[in-house]
Design a protein around this motif. Structure first.
Motif, short mmCIF file in Angstrom:
data_model
loop_
_atom_site.label_atom_id
_atom_site.label_comp_id
_atom_site.label_asym_id
_atom_site.label_seq_id
_atom_site.Cartn_x
_atom_site.Cartn_y
_atom_site.Cartn_z
N ASP A 1 0.88 -1.17 0.00
CA ASP A 1 0.00 0.00 0.00
C ASP A 1 0.92 1.22 0.00
O ASP A 1 1.74 1.37 0.92
CB ASP A 1 -0.87 -0.02 1.26
CG ASP A 1 -2.23 0.64 1.06
OD1 ASP A 1 -2.33 1.53 0.20
OD2 ASP A 1 -3.17 0.26 1.78
N ARG A 2 0.83 2.10 -1.03
CA ARG A 2 1.86 3.13 -1.17
C ARG A 2 1.29 4.49 -1.52
O ARG A 2 0.32 4.62 -2.27
CB ARG A 2 2.87 2.71 -2.24
CG ARG A 2 3.93 3.78 -2.54
CD ARG A 2 5.02 3.27 -3.48
NE ARG A 2 5.78 2.22 -2.83
CZ ARG A 2 6.02 1.03 -3.40
NH1 ARG A 2 5.57 0.78 -4.59
NH2 ARG A 2 6.72 0.13 -2.74
N TYR A 3 1.95 5.53 -0.97
CA TYR A 3 1.79 6.92 -1.40
C TYR A 3 2.97 7.28 -2.31
O TYR A 3 4.11 6.87 -2.06
CB TYR A 3 1.85 7.88 -0.21
CG TYR A 3 0.73 7.78 0.79
CD1 TYR A 3 -0.41 8.56 0.67
CD2 TYR A 3 0.84 6.95 1.90
CE1 TYR A 3 -1.42 8.50 1.61
CE2 TYR A 3 -0.16 6.88 2.85
CZ TYR A 3 -1.30 7.66 2.70
OH TYR A 3 -2.29 7.60 3.64
N PHE A 4 2.69 8.08 -3.33
CA PHE A 4 3.76 8.64 -4.17
C PHE A 4 3.40 10.08 -4.52
O PHE A 4 2.23 10.39 -4.78
CB PHE A 4 3.93 7.83 -5.47
CG PHE A 4 4.86 8.50 -6.44
CD1 PHE A 4 6.23 8.35 -6.33
CD2 PHE A 4 4.37 9.32 -7.45
CE1 PHE A 4 7.10 9.00 -7.20
CE2 PHE A 4 5.22 9.97 -8.33
CZ PHE A 4 6.59 9.81 -8.20
N PHE A 5 4.41 10.95 -4.56
CA PHE A 5 4.24 12.36 -4.94
C PHE A 5 5.41 12.78 -5.81
O PHE A 5 6.54 12.33 -5.60
CB PHE A 5 4.26 13.28 -3.71
CG PHE A 5 3.24 12.97 -2.64
CD1 PHE A 5 2.07 13.70 -2.55
CD2 PHE A 5 3.49 11.98 -1.70
CE1 PHE A 5 1.14 13.43 -1.55
CE2 PHE A 5 2.57 11.70 -0.70
CZ PHE A 5 1.39 12.43 -0.62
N ASN A 6 5.17 13.66 -6.77
CA ASN A 6 6.27 14.42 -7.35
C ASN A 6 5.82 15.85 -7.61
O ASN A 6 4.62 16.14 -7.71
CB ASN A 6 6.85 13.76 -8.61
CG ASN A 6 5.97 13.87 -9.84
OD1 ASN A 6 5.01 14.63 -9.89
ND2 ASN A 6 6.29 13.10 -10.87
N GLY A 7 6.80 16.75 -7.68
CA GLY A 7 6.51 18.17 -7.92
C GLY A 7 7.70 18.82 -8.58
O GLY A 7 8.85 18.36 -8.43
N TYR A 8 7.45 19.91 -9.33
CA TYR A 8 8.51 20.54 -10.10
C TYR A 8 8.12 21.99 -10.36
O TYR A 8 6.94 22.35 -10.50
CB TYR A 8 8.72 19.81 -11.43
CG TYR A 8 7.49 19.08 -11.93
CD1 TYR A 8 6.49 19.72 -12.65
CD2 TYR A 8 7.30 17.73 -11.62
CE1 TYR A 8 5.35 19.06 -13.07
CE2 TYR A 8 6.17 17.05 -12.03
CZ TYR A 8 5.19 17.72 -12.76
OH TYR A 8 4.06 17.06 -13.15
N SER A 9 9.14 22.83 -10.40
CA SER A 9 8.91 24.24 -10.70
C SER A 9 8.82 24.44 -12.21
O SER A 9 9.29 23.61 -12.99
CB SER A 9 10.04 25.10 -10.12
OG SER A 9 11.29 24.71 -10.64
N ALA A 10 8.25 25.56 -12.62
CA ALA A 10 8.00 25.82 -14.04
C ALA A 10 9.28 25.94 -14.84
O ALA A 10 9.28 25.74 -16.06
CB ALA A 10 7.15 27.08 -14.20
N ASP A 11 10.40 26.26 -14.18
CA ASP A 11 11.67 26.37 -14.90
C ASP A 11 12.47 25.07 -14.85
O ASP A 11 13.56 24.99 -15.43
CB ASP A 11 12.51 27.52 -14.35
CG ASP A 11 12.81 27.38 -12.85
OD1 ASP A 11 12.49 26.32 -12.27
OD2 ASP A 11 13.36 28.34 -12.28
N GLY A 12 11.96 24.06 -14.16
CA GLY A 12 12.64 22.78 -14.09
C GLY A 12 13.82 22.72 -13.15
O GLY A 12 14.45 21.67 -13.00
#
Length: 363
Positions: free
Chosen positions: A28-39
């Motif tokens: 059973d897992r949570y996953f997240f990713n995030g990134y700014s507009a300029d990378g």
């Protein structure tokens, strides 16, 4: 054994929540990713629960510029699935299906964070994944995926990044079911098969909509699992079909460009940028693979100079890239956005000319 979860109306079997059927590989897992507009900023987090191994592990990685900072933690679960904290890493559900929080408490490694995810779209239930190796079920799981935006801050490597007005968006998912975890089975199914997996996942956001695209193909290049979903800000959710054409960096299977074509004629052109290596949060990592017993509590830290990773070999074959995306409608209107371009390819694939475990494109 009764646990905190038993006081919630969430049972799926006649047994207490501490037990999850009978398959040793249930997770059973949570996953997240995030990134700014300029990378320039890219982060990912994962927390997994393995009830029949009695293990919980978690990891957080953040790439700032060309350096990826990773912290990983593992502990004995003690059959209590409601305590979603492993060492300094914890996940909090602030508002189910809408707002979740990732916290990395201060620690000796100098990496910390306090980040809140808020859904832009409703969570989408993807088609159930089932896959057998001969007679043995190796994948049987459900995943929900949700596009959203992040607020908060990250500190790593002497950098203090406040999101503030910076546009930081991304995706999160929840998956649960059966897939390989922990130590390998000492007796594999027969006859022995060459490991093979070929996968692309592209969540991206545009001015008035988001897209969720995924595809799995077998060694012959035949699709065995796929989903294409467009989620509009006006509430419409469109399920369709799509395909992807990819070019690769010579000698590798890392994409240098991609084009998704949907059944209604919509096209999404992808330009991948800096990579985030998934080994940083445990995927394919030889020391911190998901579900490995590291003892009552273990914490590890490392850094990856991402621009120095030039050879396509484990554990760096699994990567996500920040991607600039251009959506063109059948009428010729365009929208620019950005997202992530995830790829994992190992083993043969007739369509791309791959014949070995991790041979690369010829150019």
């Amino acid at each position: 054994m009764l646990t905190k979860g038993d006081d919630y109306p969430i049972h799926q079997t006649p047994e207490p929540i501490a037990y999850a059927g009978s398959d040793r590989n249930f997770y059973d897992r949570y996953f997240f990713n995030g990134y700014s507009a300029d990378g320039e900023l890219y982060f990912a987090a994962a927390l997994g629960v393995y009830p029949h191994l009695n293990i919980m592990d978690a990891a957080f990685g953040v790439r700032i510029g060309d350096v990826q900072y990773n912290i990983r933690a593992s502990r004995h679960l003690n059959m209590e699935r409601m305590d979603t904290q492993v060492g300094p890493i914890r996940i909090e559900v602030l508002e189910p299906l809408q707002r979740l929080r990732i916290v990395i408490d201060d620690n000796e490694h100098g990496i910390a964070a306090d980040i809140v995810f808020e859904g832009r779209t409703p969570p989408i239930e993807e088609p159930r994944v089932t896959r057998r190796n001969g007679p043995r079920m190796v994948m049987d799981f459900t995943r929900l995926t949700q596009l959203g935006r992040y607020s908060g801050w990250v500190r790593a490597g002497g950098h203090d990044v406040q999101f503030g007005e910076r546009q930081v968006q991304g995706v999160r998912d929840r998956s649960w079911g059966v897939r390989a975890i922990g130590m390998r089975d000492p007796q594999e199914a027969v006859p022995a098969q060459v490991p093979q997996f070929h996968w692309f996942w592209v969540p991206a956001q545009f001015e008035d909509r988001g897209i969720l695209f995924l595809v799995n193909e077998d060694a012959e290049g035949v699709t065995w699992h796929t989903s294409t979903v467009v989620v509009h800000d006006d509430g419409r959710v469109e399920h369709g079909d799509g395909s992807i054409d990819v070019t690769y960096q010579a000698g590798t299977r890392w994409p240098t460009s991609g084009t998704i074509t949907m059944s209604d004629g919509t096209r999404i052109d992808l330009k991948p940028g800096p990579k985030f290596f998934m080994t940083g949060i445990g995927y394919l990592d030889p020391e911190w693979a998901h579900g490995i017993n590291k003892g009552p509590l273990a914490i590890g830290y490392d850094e990856i100079r991402t621009n120095e990773i030039t050879e396509f070999k484990p554990p760096y074959i699994y990567a996500q890239s920040f991607a600039q995306a251009t959506l063109t409608t059948p009428e010729g209107r365009t929208q620019r956005g950005f997202g992530s371009f995830e790829s994992l390819s190992m083993g043969p694939h007739r369509g791309h000319g791959f014949t070995a475990f991790c041979d690369g494109a010829t150019g």
